[in-house]
Design a protein around this motif. Structure first.
Motif, PDB file in Angstrom:
ATOM      1  N   THR A 130       0.856  -1.187   0.000  1.00  0.00           N
ATOM      2  CA  THR A 130       0.000   0.000   0.000  1.00  0.00           C
ATOM      3  C   THR A 130       0.884   1.226   0.000  1.00  0.00           C
ATOM      4  O   THR A 130       1.894   1.282   0.693  1.00  0.00           O
ATOM      5  CB  THR A 130      -0.907   0.033   1.243  1.00  0.00           C
ATOM      6  N   THR A 131       0.518   2.167  -0.816  1.00  0.00           N
ATOM      7  CA  THR A 131       1.271   3.417  -0.872  1.00  0.00           C
ATOM      8  C   THR A 131       0.356   4.544  -0.462  1.00  0.00           C
ATOM      9  O   THR A 131      -0.848   4.501  -0.688  1.00  0.00           O
ATOM     10  CB  THR A 131       1.799   3.685  -2.291  1.00  0.00           C
ATOM     11  N   GLN A 132       0.942   5.537   0.132  1.00  0.00           N
ATOM     12  CA  GLN A 132       0.182   6.690   0.550  1.00  0.00           C
ATOM     13  C   GLN A 132       0.182   7.697  -0.591  1.00  0.00           C
ATOM     14  O   GLN A 132       1.209   7.907  -1.240  1.00  0.00           O
ATOM     15  CB  GLN A 132       0.808   7.292   1.793  1.00  0.00           C
ATOM     16  N   GLN A 133      -0.951   8.301  -0.834  1.00  0.00           N
ATOM     17  CA  GLN A 133      -1.019   9.284  -1.894  1.00  0.00           C
ATOM     18  C   GLN A 133      -0.174  10.488  -1.533  1.00  0.00           C
ATOM     19  O   GLN A 133      -0.191  10.952  -0.402  1.00  0.00           O
ATOM     20  CB  GLN A 133      -2.444   9.759  -2.111  1.00  0.00           C
ATOM     21  N   ASN A 134       0.555  10.978  -2.528  1.00  0.00           N
ATOM     22  CA  ASN A 134       1.309  12.197  -2.322  1.00  0.00           C
ATOM     23  C   ASN A 134       0.369  13.371  -2.539  1.00  0.00           C
ATOM     24  O   ASN A 134      -0.232  13.497  -3.597  1.00  0.00           O
ATOM     25  CB  ASN A 134       2.478  12.282  -3.301  1.00  0.00           C
ATOM     26  N   VAL A 135       0.262  14.190  -1.551  1.00  0.00           N
ATOM     27  CA  VAL A 135      -0.597  15.352  -1.641  1.00  0.00           C
ATOM     28  C   VAL A 135       0.296  16.577  -1.681  1.00  0.00           C
ATOM     29  O   VAL A 135       1.031  16.845  -0.740  1.00  0.00           O
ATOM     30  CB  VAL A 135      -1.559  15.430  -0.436  1.00  0.00           C
ATOM     31  N   MET A 136       0.250  17.282  -2.806  1.00  0.00           N
ATOM     32  CA  MET A 136       1.022  18.512  -2.930  1.00  0.00           C
ATOM     33  C   MET A 136       0.088  19.684  -2.702  1.00  0.00           C
ATOM     34  O   MET A 136      -0.902  19.835  -3.409  1.00  0.00           O
ATOM     35  CB  MET A 136       1.662  18.624  -4.306  1.00  0.00           C
ATOM     36  N   VAL A 137       0.401  20.475  -1.728  1.00  0.00           N
ATOM     37  CA  VAL A 137      -0.387  21.662  -1.465  1.00  0.00           C
ATOM     38  C   VAL A 137       0.310  22.820  -2.160  1.00  0.00           C
ATOM     39  O   VAL A 137       1.428  23.177  -1.817  1.00  0.00           O
ATOM     40  CB  VAL A 137      -0.498  21.926   0.048  1.00  0.00           C
ATOM     41  N   ILE A 138      -0.359  23.348  -3.167  1.00  0.00           N
ATOM     42  CA  ILE A 138       0.202  24.471  -3.907  1.00  0.00           C
ATOM     43  C   ILE A 138      -0.391  25.736  -3.320  1.00  0.00           C
ATOM     44  O   ILE A 138      -1.609  25.915  -3.340  1.00  0.00           O
ATOM     45  CB  ILE A 138      -0.128  24.349  -5.401  1.00  0.00           C
ATOM     46  N   PRO A 139       0.454  26.599  -2.783  1.00  0.00           N
ATOM     47  CA  PRO A 139      -0.092  27.806  -2.169  1.00  0.00           C
ATOM     48  C   PRO A 139      -0.730  28.706  -3.228  1.00  0.00           C
ATOM     49  O   PRO A 139      -0.168  28.920  -4.293  1.00  0.00           O
ATOM     50  CB  PRO A 139       1.119  28.469  -1.523  1.00  0.00           C
ATOM     51  N   GLN A 140      -1.909  29.187  -2.917  1.00  0.00           N
ATOM     52  CA  GLN A 140      -2.592  30.099  -3.820  1.00  0.00           C
ATOM     53  C   GLN A 140      -1.998  31.490  -3.646  1.00  0.00           C
ATOM     54  O   GLN A 140      -1.686  31.906  -2.534  1.00  0.00           O
ATOM     55  CB  GLN A 140      -4.086  30.139  -3.500  1.00  0.00           C
ATOM     56  N   PRO A 141      -1.834  32.201  -4.739  1.00  0.00           N
ATOM     57  CA  PRO A 141      -1.299  33.559  -4.594  1.00  0.00           C
ATOM     58  C   PRO A 141      -2.304  34.428  -3.851  1.00  0.00           C
ATOM     59  O   PRO A 141      -3.505  34.334  -4.060  1.00  0.00           O
ATOM     60  CB  PRO A 141      -1.127  34.029  -6.035  1.00  0.00           C
ATOM     61  N   SER A 142      -1.795  35.233  -2.970  1.00  0.00           N
ATOM     62  CA  SER A 142      -2.647  36.135  -2.221  1.00  0.00           C
ATOM     63  C   SER A 142      -2.459  37.525  -2.803  1.00  0.00           C
ATOM     64  O   SER A 142      -1.335  38.022  -2.896  1.00  0.00           O
ATOM     65  CB  SER A 142      -2.263  36.110  -0.748  1.00  0.00           C
ATOM     66  N   TYR A 143      -3.540  38.128  -3.196  1.00  0.00           N
ATOM     67  CA  TYR A 143      -3.468  39.433  -3.836  1.00  0.00           C
ATOM     68  C   TYR A 143      -3.734  40.515  -2.808  1.00  0.00           C
ATOM     69  O   TYR A 143      -4.620  40.395  -1.971  1.00  0.00           O
ATOM     70  CB  TYR A 143      -4.483  39.506  -4.980  1.00  0.00           C
ATOM     71  N   ILE A 186     -12.180  57.330  -4.071  1.00  0.00           N
ATOM     72  CA  ILE A 186     -13.417  56.567  -3.885  1.00  0.00           C
ATOM     73  C   ILE A 186     -13.395  55.326  -4.773  1.00  0.00           C
ATOM     74  O   ILE A 186     -13.721  54.216  -4.327  1.00  0.00           O
ATOM     75  CB  ILE A 186     -14.646  57.440  -4.196  1.00  0.00           C
ATOM     76  N   ALA A 187     -13.017  55.507  -6.045  1.00  0.00           N
ATOM     77  CA  ALA A 187     -12.963  54.368  -6.973  1.00  0.00           C
ATOM     78  C   ALA A 187     -11.946  53.334  -6.499  1.00  0.00           C
ATOM     79  O   ALA A 187     -12.198  52.118  -6.559  1.00  0.00           O
ATOM     80  CB  ALA A 187     -12.626  54.848  -8.374  1.00  0.00           C
ATOM     81  N   ALA A 188     -10.792  53.791  -6.015  1.00  0.00           N
ATOM     82  CA  ALA A 188      -9.765  52.862  -5.535  1.00  0.00           C
ATOM     83  C   ALA A 188     -10.262  52.098  -4.308  1.00  0.00           C
ATOM     84  O   ALA A 188      -9.996  50.893  -4.165  1.00  0.00           O
ATOM     85  CB  ALA A 188      -8.486  53.628  -5.200  1.00  0.00           C
ATOM     86  N   THR A 189     -11.002  52.763  -3.431  1.00  0.00           N
ATOM     87  CA  THR A 189     -11.549  52.093  -2.249  1.00  0.00           C
ATOM     88  C   THR A 189     -12.581  51.040  -2.639  1.00  0.00           C
ATOM     89  O   THR A 189     -12.619  49.947  -2.064  1.00  0.00           O
ATOM     90  CB  THR A 189     -12.176  53.127  -1.290  1.00  0.00           C
ATOM     91  N   VAL A 190     -13.405  51.350  -3.638  1.00  0.00           N
ATOM     92  CA  VAL A 190     -14.400  50.377  -4.109  1.00  0.00           C
ATOM     93  C   VAL A 190     -13.712  49.130  -4.660  1.00  0.00           C
ATOM     94  O   VAL A 190     -14.085  47.997  -4.339  1.00  0.00           O
ATOM     95  CB  VAL A 190     -15.324  51.021  -5.176  1.00  0.00           C
ATOM     96  N   PHE A 191     -12.672  49.328  -5.476  1.00  0.00           N
ATOM     97  CA  PHE A 191     -11.955  48.165  -6.030  1.00  0.00           C
ATOM     98  C   PHE A 191     -11.204  47.402  -4.947  1.00  0.00           C
ATOM     99  O   PHE A 191     -11.077  46.182  -5.021  1.00  0.00           O
ATOM    100  CB  PHE A 191     -11.017  48.594  -7.158  1.00  0.00           C
ATOM    101  N   SER A 192     -10.716  48.098  -3.930  1.00  0.00           N
ATOM    102  CA  SER A 192     -10.054  47.405  -2.822  1.00  0.00           C
ATOM    103  C   SER A 192     -11.028  46.503  -2.078  1.00  0.00           C
ATOM    104  O   SER A 192     -10.686  45.374  -1.705  1.00  0.00           O
ATOM    105  CB  SER A 192      -9.446  48.416  -1.854  1.00  0.00           C
ATOM    106  N   CYS A 193     -12.245  46.982  -1.891  1.00  0.00           N
ATOM    107  CA  CYS A 193     -13.263  46.148  -1.232  1.00  0.00           C
ATOM    108  C   CYS A 193     -13.663  44.973  -2.115  1.00  0.00           C
ATOM    109  O   CYS A 193     -13.942  43.879  -1.621  1.00  0.00           O
ATOM    110  CB  CYS A 193     -14.481  46.994  -0.876  1.00  0.00           C
ATOM    111  N   LYS A 194     -13.673  45.178  -3.442  1.00  0.00           N
ATOM    112  CA  LYS A 194     -13.986  44.085  -4.358  1.00  0.00           C
ATOM    113  C   LYS A 194     -12.916  42.997  -4.312  1.00  0.00           C
ATOM    114  O   LYS A 194     -13.222  41.819  -4.468  1.00  0.00           O
ATOM    115  CB  LYS A 194     -14.135  44.614  -5.789  1.00  0.00           C
ATOM    116  N   ARG A 208     -11.182  42.139  -1.633  1.00  0.00           N
ATOM    117  CA  ARG A 208     -11.453  41.355  -0.419  1.00  0.00           C
ATOM    118  C   ARG A 208     -12.611  40.390  -0.618  1.00  0.00           C
ATOM    119  O   ARG A 208     -12.563  39.246  -0.190  1.00  0.00           O
ATOM    120  CB  ARG A 208     -11.760  42.289   0.755  1.00  0.00           C
ATOM    121  N   GLU A 209     -13.660  40.844  -1.283  1.00  0.00           N
ATOM    122  CA  GLU A 209     -14.812  39.982  -1.524  1.00  0.00           C
ATOM    123  C   GLU A 209     -14.458  38.831  -2.468  1.00  0.00           C
ATOM    124  O   GLU A 209     -14.881  37.693  -2.266  1.00  0.00           O
ATOM    125  CB  GLU A 209     -15.978  40.805  -2.093  1.00  0.00           C
TER     126      GLU A 209
END
Length: 164
Positions: free
Chosen positions: A56-69, A89-97, A99-100
């Motif tokens: 029996t072999t154990q599955q190799n699980v590679m965790v690839i880190p997701q880029p954080s923006y 104001i526009a920059a703040t709206v895009f910053s909140c987008k 995060r969402e």
């Protein structure tokens, strides 16, 4: 003892049970019918087979880190207050987008909104710095070219110069 037609009728003895008595009426010594996935009894010699090696072999699980923006929310709020209000104001709206989008796991939208927020912040910062430098230059120019302060002012009767 009569053989039932198979090469080897083991584990079924011919017409006798273990004590040597005959099988009761209605019972025969034929092998059970072949079923899918099972070897036919008697078709091959029944020899003890070695147990198969189970690996029996154990599955190799590679965790690839997701880029954080980055969301640039702090820079957006600073630009909103100090530099250029409409673009802030526009920059703040895009910053909140950003995060969402990160909360939803939508990395494509997060990357796009992060780039847009960064560009808007840089434009707002550039306009704010340029505007402040222009204001400082104007104040210095008017102060230097007018030795005596604001010597010309408008009264109700026309321009008045108190040094003439």
């Amino acid at each position: 003892m009569a053989d039932s037609g198979y090469l080897n009728s083991y584990p079924y003895p011919s017409n006798v049970n273990n004590q040597g008595a005959a099988f009761p009426t209605g019972y025969n010594n034929n092998s059970p019918p072949f079923q899918y996935g099972q070897p036919m009894v008697g078709s091959i010699p029944q020899v003890p087979m070695p147990m198969p090696t189970i690996v029996t072999t154990q599955q190799n699980v590679m965790v690839i880190p997701q880029p954080s923006y980055r969301d640039y929310l702090g820079l957006s709020i600073m630009n909103l207050i100090l530099c250029c209000f409409p673009i802030g104001i526009a920059a703040t709206v895009f910053s909140c987008k950003v995060r969402e989008s990160l909360r939803r796991g939508d990395m494509i939208s997060a990357a796009s909104d992060s780039r847009t927020a960064f560009k808007l912040n840089m434009v707002s910062l550039g306009l704010g710095i340029a505007g402040n430098l222009a204001w400082i230059a104007y104040v210095i120019y008017t102060t230097v070219t007018n030795q005596y302060g604001y010597s010309h002012y408008y009264s109700g009767y026309g321009y008045y110069n108190h040094y003439n």
